[in-house]
Enzyme design. Structure first.
Site, short mmCIF file in Angstrom:
data_model
loop_
_atom_site.label_atom_id
_atom_site.label_comp_id
_atom_site.label_asym_id
_atom_site.label_seq_id
_atom_site.Cartn_x
_atom_site.Cartn_y
_atom_site.Cartn_z
N ARG A 1 33.83 23.07 -26.25
CA ARG A 1 35.25 23.57 -27.23
C ARG A 1 36.21 23.40 -26.27
NH1 ARG A 1 37.43 28.53 -29.31
NH2 ARG A 1 38.91 27.64 -31.06
N GLU B 1 33.46 31.49 -29.91
CA GLU B 1 33.69 32.33 -28.57
C GLU B 1 32.90 33.55 -28.75
OE1 GLU B 1 37.99 33.07 -27.90
OE2 GLU B 1 38.56 31.07 -28.57
N TYR C 1 34.15 39.41 -30.06
CA TYR C 1 34.07 40.15 -28.82
C TYR C 1 33.38 41.57 -28.82
CZ TYR C 1 36.32 36.03 -26.90
OH TYR C 1 36.95 34.87 -26.59
#
Ligand code: PNW
Length: 485
Positions: free
Chosen positions: A83, A386, A318
């Site tokens: 990506r 991510e 995250y």
């Protein structure tokens, strides 16, 4: 405290895809090479006095000149997908719908895509990862002008689809509209750095910016579906970020409500209009009133038509925090839904071990819960676009022996396994943030998120142990067991 969590190496589906993620400004460098125009980050990173830690990404990883080597590196790690983002100002230096195309910029991305495809690595391409052409910001303040921005973004998107779409089958319009709105137009810690201190109207601007992202996203997914998908057969969606939130005091209804409200302010803000074709969540309207824009009748119809085109939910995630209810304040700059965030709960319990960045703690159970929350609300297959962390404090850990990061990846992959096999969530793939150490925006080169170490003097790349860990764990975890969904 989570310090005793053990990696279980739980299975993942045989067709689960893994890869790495990057963003143009963070890795490319070549800031003025081959006709690239200025972006708002080229400006912001050079402001005097500095608004970053003093550093900029004029050179950063020099990926613009080392791209073939970086593709080979990924191939050696057996990644399935990569990506990356296109720098709008590299392909349309002045950004606007009537401005010239920079063929050298197009050629760079064509070569990157061709090399990926030759190595059997699927490109996942983000059109906008925070680097608006400076010229459109100078003309009409970019996201603050919905009509103008939308028209310029439509042209830029059409250009990318027509030049790259024969080989790109997964597109992302915007990376993290929440961060674009709040960090760049309220806190002022990301470009263009609008905030109260800079004398801008923080009461309305972040919400206008979010509105522009939603409407421009919808317009572009419709363009893709009508003009390009019939011949190119790809998919398109958006990437939303968000922590998971646990109640500060699990016995207090107000805190339980605050945790849910925080997710709605983070994710529902964009997710409800984009994926459900609905107005902003009622909770947001009740807190923000007229500060939250109204969708015009044309926009309302557009988001309704576009909603079902989104083929997946792109999730950047995250960490997890606690949410504590605050009394409802007068109409203030409320971007949280009146909650206070913390890493410690009412009994002093930490949400998890702290990484190399204070806000990022290891809390895989929150990841599992977020996957479930998103699946329940939007019912779209999820691609984790991510996930990662900077390692802790020793030089060895920051360099190659990054045990902290390996454990983080191991635990977060276990959480995906739980979500798939026990909670019935459809998760299709995972991109580690990031391929290599890079320019962490206003924090410069301090935090190192890479699975590959970059020496910013010599620009030499060295895979860290976490890179080999990911390569090997995906090899052993992926089993031919049927998904439960
Ligand atoms: C993401 N938060 O940003 C970005 O997409 C990347 O470009 C960036 O390098 C990466 O995360 C690491 O920070 C975020 O405060 C920035 O929750 C801040 C937050 C989340 C994501």
């Amino acid at each position: 405290t989570g310090h005793d969590l053990l990696v279980e190496e739980l299975p993942l589906p045989a067709d689960f895809a893994w890869g790495t993620a990057t963003a143009a400004y963070q890795i490319e460098g070549g800031a003025t090479q081959d006709g690239k125009g200025m972006s708002i980050w080229d400006t912001y990173a050079h402001l005097k006095p500095s608004r970053t830690n003093g550093e900029n990404a004029d050179i950063t990883c020099d990926h613009y000149n080392r791209m073939p080597e970086d593709v080979e590196l990924m191939a050696s790690l057996d990644v399935d997908v990569y990506r990356f983002s296109i720098a709008w100002s590299r392909v349309v230096p002045l950004g606007g719908r009537n401005d010239p195309v920079n063929e050298k910029g197009i050629a760079f991305y064509n070569e990157l895509i061709d090399r990926l495809v030759a190595r059997n690595i699927e490109p996942v391409v983000t059109l906008y990862h925070w680097d608006a052409p400076q010229a459109i910001y100078d003309r009409y303040e970019a996201f603050l002008n919905t009509e103008e921005f939308r028209a310029d973004f439509e042209r830029y998107a059409r250009l990318c689809f027509s030049r790259f779409g024969s080989r790109v089958k997964k597109w992302v319009t915007f990376n993290e509209p929440y961060i674009i709105s709040i960090f760049a137009h309220l806190n002022g810690t990301l470009a263009p750095g609008r905030c109260r201190e800079a004398g801008t109207d923080v009461k309305t601007e972040p919400w206008r910016v979010g509105h522009t992202a939603i409407v421009s996203h919808a317009a572009v997914v419709e363009i893709y579906a009508e003009e390009f998908r019939p011949s190119q057969h790809g998919e398109i969606s958006i990437v939303l970020n968000g922590h998971f939130y646990e109640p500060y005091d699990a016995n207090k209804q107000a805190d339980i409500d605050a945790a849910e409200r925080r997710l709605i302010f983070y994710i529902g803000w964009f997710g409800d209009p984009v994926f459900l074709g609905k107005d902003y969540p009622a909770e947001m309207r009740s807190y923000l009133g007229a500060r939250l824009p109204e969708f015009t009748p044309e926009e309302r119809n557009l988001i309704r038509r576009a909603a079902h085109i989104n083929a997946f939910y792109g999730m950047n995630h995250y960490s997890t925090k606690y949410a504590r209810a605050l009394p409802r304040p007068p109409a203030d700059d409320d971007w949280t839904g009146n909650i206070e965030e913390s890493s410690v709960d009412s009994e002093g319990k930490e949400i998890g071990p702290v990484s190399g960045l204070g806000w990022l703690r290891v809390a895989p159970e929150g990841f599992r819960k977020l996957l479930k929350w998103v699946w329940k609300r939007y019912h779209l297959p999820i691609i984790v676009t991510e996930n990662g962390c900077p390692s802790t404090d020793t030089e060895m850990e920051k360099a190659v022996d990054d045990k902290f990061r390996q454990r983080y990846f191991g635990l977060y992959l276990d959480a995906i396994s739980h979500a798939i096999y026990e909670d019935g969530v459809k998760v299709l793939g995972y991109c580690a943030w990031s391929l290599m150490d890079n320019y962490e925006w206003s924090a410069g080169y301090g935090p190192r998120f890479g699975i590959v170490h970059v020496d910013f003097e010599s620009l030499k790349r060295t895979p860290k142990n976490s890179a080999y860990y990911l390569r090997d764990t995906f090899k052993s975890r992926r089993k031919a067991s049927p998904r439960d969904v």
